[in-house]
Design a protein around this motif. Structure first.
Motif, PDB file in Angstrom:
ATOM      1  N   ASP A  92       0.820  -1.222   0.000  1.00 29.38           N
ATOM      2  CA  ASP A  92       0.000   0.000   0.000  1.00 29.38           C
ATOM      3  C   ASP A  92       0.849   1.266   0.000  1.00 29.38           C
ATOM      4  O   ASP A  92       0.547   2.237   0.702  1.00 29.38           O
ATOM      5  CB  ASP A  92      -0.944   0.026   1.211  1.00 29.38           C
ATOM      6  N   PHE A  93       1.908   1.258  -0.788  1.00 29.62           N
ATOM      7  CA  PHE A  93       2.775   2.435  -0.836  1.00 29.62           C
ATOM      8  C   PHE A  93       2.221   3.518  -1.746  1.00 29.62           C
ATOM      9  O   PHE A  93       2.163   4.685  -1.375  1.00 29.62           O
ATOM     10  CB  PHE A  93       4.177   2.041  -1.310  1.00 29.62           C
ATOM     11  N   PHE A  94       1.807   3.159  -2.925  1.00 24.12           N
ATOM     12  CA  PHE A  94       1.448   4.154  -3.927  1.00 24.12           C
ATOM     13  C   PHE A  94       0.147   4.863  -3.563  1.00 24.12           C
ATOM     14  O   PHE A  94      -0.739   4.302  -2.918  1.00 24.12           O
ATOM     15  CB  PHE A  94       1.330   3.504  -5.306  1.00 24.12           C
ATOM     16  N   SER A  95       0.057   6.101  -3.996  1.00 33.93           N
ATOM     17  CA  SER A  95      -1.131   6.902  -3.717  1.00 33.93           C
ATOM     18  C   SER A  95      -2.336   6.316  -4.439  1.00 33.93           C
ATOM     19  O   SER A  95      -2.201   5.567  -5.411  1.00 33.93           O
ATOM     20  CB  SER A  95      -0.906   8.351  -4.160  1.00 33.93           C
ATOM     21  N   SER A  96      -3.516   6.666  -3.965  1.00 32.26           N
ATOM     22  CA  SER A  96      -4.743   6.110  -4.541  1.00 32.26           C
ATOM     23  C   SER A  96      -4.913   6.476  -6.004  1.00 32.26           C
ATOM     24  O   SER A  96      -5.573   5.762  -6.759  1.00 32.26           O
ATOM     25  CB  SER A  96      -5.955   6.600  -3.739  1.00 32.26           C
ATOM     26  N   SER A  97      -4.298   7.568  -6.427  1.00 30.77           N
ATOM     27  CA  SER A  97      -4.408   7.978  -7.828  1.00 30.77           C
ATOM     28  C   SER A  97      -3.423   7.237  -8.727  1.00 30.77           C
ATOM     29  O   SER A  97      -3.505   7.335  -9.948  1.00 30.77           O
ATOM     30  CB  SER A  97      -4.159   9.484  -7.952  1.00 30.77           C
ATOM     31  N   ARG A  98      -2.484   6.500  -8.126  1.00 26.15           N
ATOM     32  CA  ARG A  98      -1.452   5.814  -8.908  1.00 26.15           C
ATOM     33  C   ARG A  98      -1.501   4.293  -8.771  1.00 26.15           C
ATOM     34  O   ARG A  98      -0.975   3.589  -9.631  1.00 26.15           O
ATOM     35  CB  ARG A  98      -0.057   6.279  -8.463  1.00 26.15           C
ATOM     36  N   ASP A  99      -2.108   3.774  -7.699  1.00 28.30           N
ATOM     37  CA  ASP A  99      -1.974   2.341  -7.437  1.00 28.30           C
ATOM     38  C   ASP A  99      -2.593   1.466  -8.515  1.00 28.30           C
ATOM     39  O   ASP A  99      -2.199   0.312  -8.691  1.00 28.30           O
ATOM     40  CB  ASP A  99      -2.546   1.977  -6.066  1.00 28.30           C
ATOM     41  N   VAL A 108      17.427  11.642 -16.760  1.00 30.33           N
ATOM     42  CA  VAL A 108      16.217  12.462 -16.847  1.00 30.33           C
ATOM     43  C   VAL A 108      14.964  11.590 -16.730  1.00 30.33           C
ATOM     44  O   VAL A 108      14.022  11.912 -15.985  1.00 30.33           O
ATOM     45  CB  VAL A 108      16.198  13.259 -18.166  1.00 30.33           C
ATOM     46  N   VAL A 109      14.950  10.472 -17.446  1.00 31.22           N
ATOM     47  CA  VAL A 109      13.771   9.600 -17.418  1.00 31.22           C
ATOM     48  C   VAL A 109      13.603   8.957 -16.045  1.00 31.22           C
ATOM     49  O   VAL A 109      12.480   8.822 -15.544  1.00 31.22           O
ATOM     50  CB  VAL A 109      13.879   8.519 -18.513  1.00 31.22           C
ATOM     51  N   LEU A 110      14.711   8.570 -15.413  1.00 30.48           N
ATOM     52  CA  LEU A 110      14.629   7.969 -14.084  1.00 30.48           C
ATOM     53  C   LEU A 110      14.104   8.982 -13.065  1.00 30.48           C
ATOM     54  O   LEU A 110      13.291   8.640 -12.197  1.00 30.48           O
ATOM     55  CB  LEU A 110      16.005   7.457 -13.659  1.00 30.48           C
ATOM     56  N   THR A 111      14.560  10.215 -13.176  1.00 30.79           N
ATOM     57  CA  THR A 111      14.051  11.265 -12.286  1.00 30.79           C
ATOM     58  C   THR A 111      12.559  11.492 -12.522  1.00 30.79           C
ATOM     59  O   THR A 111      11.779  11.669 -11.574  1.00 30.79           O
ATOM     60  CB  THR A 111      14.821  12.577 -12.509  1.00 30.79           C
ATOM     61  N   LEU A 112      12.148  11.474 -13.787  1.00 31.95           N
ATOM     62  CA  LEU A 112      10.725  11.611 -14.117  1.00 31.95           C
ATOM     63  C   LEU A 112       9.933  10.433 -13.562  1.00 31.95           C
ATOM     64  O   LEU A 112       8.821  10.607 -13.041  1.00 31.95           O
ATOM     65  CB  LEU A 112      10.564  11.699 -15.635  1.00 31.95           C
ATOM     66  N   HIS A 113      10.499   9.245 -13.666  1.00 34.98           N
ATOM     67  CA  HIS A 113       9.884   8.033 -13.118  1.00 34.98           C
ATOM     68  C   HIS A 113       9.641   8.201 -11.616  1.00 34.98           C
ATOM     69  O   HIS A 113       8.549   7.890 -11.110  1.00 34.98           O
ATOM     70  CB  HIS A 113      10.821   6.852 -13.399  1.00 34.98           C
ATOM     71  N   TYR A 121       4.610  10.002  -1.180  1.00 32.59           N
ATOM     72  CA  TYR A 121       5.173  10.507   0.072  1.00 32.59           C
ATOM     73  C   TYR A 121       4.139  11.305   0.862  1.00 32.59           C
ATOM     74  O   TYR A 121       4.089  11.233   2.096  1.00 32.59           O
ATOM     75  CB  TYR A 121       6.400  11.377  -0.209  1.00 32.59           C
ATOM     76  N   ALA A 122       3.325  12.067   0.153  1.00 33.41           N
ATOM     77  CA  ALA A 122       2.300  12.864   0.831  1.00 33.41           C
ATOM     78  C   ALA A 122       1.233  11.986   1.476  1.00 33.41           C
ATOM     79  O   ALA A 122       0.593  12.391   2.450  1.00 33.41           O
ATOM     80  CB  ALA A 122       1.659  13.831  -0.161  1.00 33.41           C
ATOM     81  N   ALA A 123       1.052  10.775   0.938  1.00 28.28           N
ATOM     82  CA  ALA A 123       0.049   9.864   1.498  1.00 28.28           C
ATOM     83  C   ALA A 123       0.527   9.193   2.781  1.00 28.28           C
ATOM     84  O   ALA A 123      -0.269   8.574   3.489  1.00 28.28           O
ATOM     85  CB  ALA A 123      -0.319   8.801   0.463  1.00 28.28           C
ATOM     86  N   HIS A 124       1.824   9.316   3.069  1.00 32.59           N
ATOM     87  CA  HIS A 124       2.386   8.708   4.282  1.00 32.59           C
ATOM     88  C   HIS A 124       3.202   9.759   5.036  1.00 32.59           C
ATOM     89  O   HIS A 124       4.432   9.670   5.122  1.00 32.59           O
ATOM     90  CB  HIS A 124       3.270   7.511   3.918  1.00 32.59           C
ATOM     91  N   PRO A 125       2.540  10.769   5.588  1.00 37.92           N
ATOM     92  CA  PRO A 125       3.266  11.874   6.231  1.00 37.92           C
ATOM     93  C   PRO A 125       4.047  11.458   7.472  1.00 37.92           C
ATOM     94  O   PRO A 125       4.940  12.185   7.913  1.00 37.92           O
ATOM     95  CB  PRO A 125       2.145  12.858   6.595  1.00 37.92           C
ATOM     96  N   LEU A 156       6.886  11.068 -10.967  1.00 36.08           N
ATOM     97  CA  LEU A 156       5.507  10.731 -11.324  1.00 36.08           C
ATOM     98  C   LEU A 156       4.925   9.608 -10.474  1.00 36.08           C
ATOM     99  O   LEU A 156       3.724   9.615 -10.167  1.00 36.08           O
ATOM    100  CB  LEU A 156       5.433  10.343 -12.800  1.00 36.08           C
ATOM    101  N   LEU A 157       5.761   8.632 -10.093  1.00 38.89           N
ATOM    102  CA  LEU A 157       5.241   7.439  -9.428  1.00 38.89           C
ATOM    103  C   LEU A 157       5.495   7.416  -7.925  1.00 38.89           C
ATOM    104  O   LEU A 157       4.624   7.005  -7.153  1.00 38.89           O
ATOM    105  CB  LEU A 157       5.846   6.183 -10.068  1.00 38.89           C
TER     106      LEU A 157
END
Length: 374
Positions: free
Chosen positions: A44-51, A103-108, A117-121, A111-112
């Motif tokens: 349950d790490f990823f945010s609800s908009s990404r999982d 650049v792509v890894l940083t974007l990865h 992080y905000a979902a697990h303060p 975005l993901l």
């Protein structure tokens, strides 16, 4: 992932892309990325908009888009330096492809991972963000170690290894400071000894196979041929009809053992054994269940054997591990006997990747879940 492989085969033919050991290693790294992300989704790490992006089968399409994008752009960015051995050309390609992968890894990550992080303060994610720095270092090391590789395989391997390191860093973060889970699936128990069984035993088998075949593989490489691949302009029918003529050809008398040291064979062996041992340990010792009906039928039959013998241990998943071992033995035997025409190498790679997807990926996911208790 399988859909991505099918699409990639079309690119192989159109652009005459490599299908050698280097490409095999790059694709194996991509196969490893999927279970790393799936374990984080299980936790349950990823945010609800990404999982939703990490649930099968969407995760395969999701990673396919990253794979094709990285492969295509790496190819176009660095292909003009392919085949050039000068230090200047190799450094230029490493700089261009490495910079693009960074650049792509940083974007990865942005975005993901960053939205989660905000979902697990309650978690600082210090280890996780440090993992990004380690991932960048791995990309740089990959660029250095892949001198003389085509740009496409350099980019693919660089991104995949960096992304795997980034994902495993988030595993480490969960181990250090577990975050709250909506599902409540986490047991809170962290277990590491299964790694020695699930990953250690297949690794030992692969080392034995590699040592058995490396000498013939090196000799075959020196002749300019690839293991199991017929010389250009020679068809399979001609090869079989004129067996006596080709009996002393390096491809014929060196390929069988040389293939034992090939990443394709080693990947299949490791993946299938990893899946078998992970299932056995997870079900017989940790109480996990099996969702696949065929696999579950094998396990249930193993349980009936236990009952008949009066054995009060596990649910019978040991039989699944034995079946996997026998299956991989049969696959390897068939594979080392197989010869393919020069123009059909991509089909062989497709077969191997299909085996990896149904073996290595679930095996790594299972061991990740066992370690994190999710």
């Amino acid at each position: 992932m399988l859909g991505c492989v099918v699409l990639f085969q079309a690119l192989f033919r159109k652009w005459k892309l490599p299908v050698d050991e280097r490409m095999t290693m790059a694709l194996i790294a991509w196969v490893c990325l999927a279970p790393v992300l799936r374990v984080l989704e299980d936790a349950d790490f990823f945010s609800s908009s990404r999982d939703v992006l990490f649930i099968s089968p969407i995760i395969h399409l999701h990673l396919a888009s990253w794979l094709v994008g990285v492969a295509v752009l790496s190819h176009f960015i660095g292909r003009r330096f392919d085949g050039q051995d000068s230090d200047r050309a190799q450094e230029a390609q490493a700089t261009l492809v490495g910079g693009f992968v960074f650049v792509v890894l940083t974007l990865h990550w942005y975005l993901l991972y960053q939205p989660a992080y905000a979902a697990h303060p309650e978690v600082s994610f210090t280890l996780a963000t440090t993992g990004l720095a380690f991932a960048v270092a791995v990309v740089w090391i990959t660029m250095v170690r892949t001198r003389d590789w085509p740009a496409i395989t350099r980019g693919m391997l660089g991104f995949a290894t960096g992304a795997v390191v980034l994902g495993v860093a988030h595993w480490a973060q969960f181990i250090a400071t577990p975050w709250a889970q909506e599902s409540g699936k986490a047991s809170g128990d962290l277990t590491f000894w299964p790694v020695w069984v699930v990953l250690g035993l297949p690794a030992i088998v692969c080392v034995v196979l590699y040592r058995a075949g490396r000498e013939d593989a090196e000799q075959l490489r020196l002749t300019g041929h690839s293991a199991g691949v017929l010389p250009a302009n020679i068809g399979l029918k001609q090869w079989e009809d004129e067996a006596e003529r080709w009996a002393d050809h390096p491809v014929e008398f060196l390929s069988n053992k040389a293939l034992l040291a090939h990443p394709m064979v080693l990947g299949m062996v490791f993946g299938q054994l990893c899946d078998g041992f992970a299932t056995m340990v997870g079900i017989d010792l940790f109480g996990y269940g099996e969702k696949h009906p065929v696999s579950n039928a094998v396990i249930q039959y193993g349980g009936r054997i236990n009952d008949a013998l009066g054995v009060d241990w596990g649910e019978g998943a040991w039989l699944f591990a034995l079946v996997k071992a026998a299956l991989v033995g049969l696959i390897v035997w068939l594979f080392v006997q197989m010869r393919v025409e020069h123009r059909q190498q991509h089909f062989r790679l497709l077969i191997v990747l299909a085996v990896l997807i149904v073996g290595l990926a679930p095996g790594l996911r299972d061991i990740g879940r066992l370690m994190l208790g999710v």
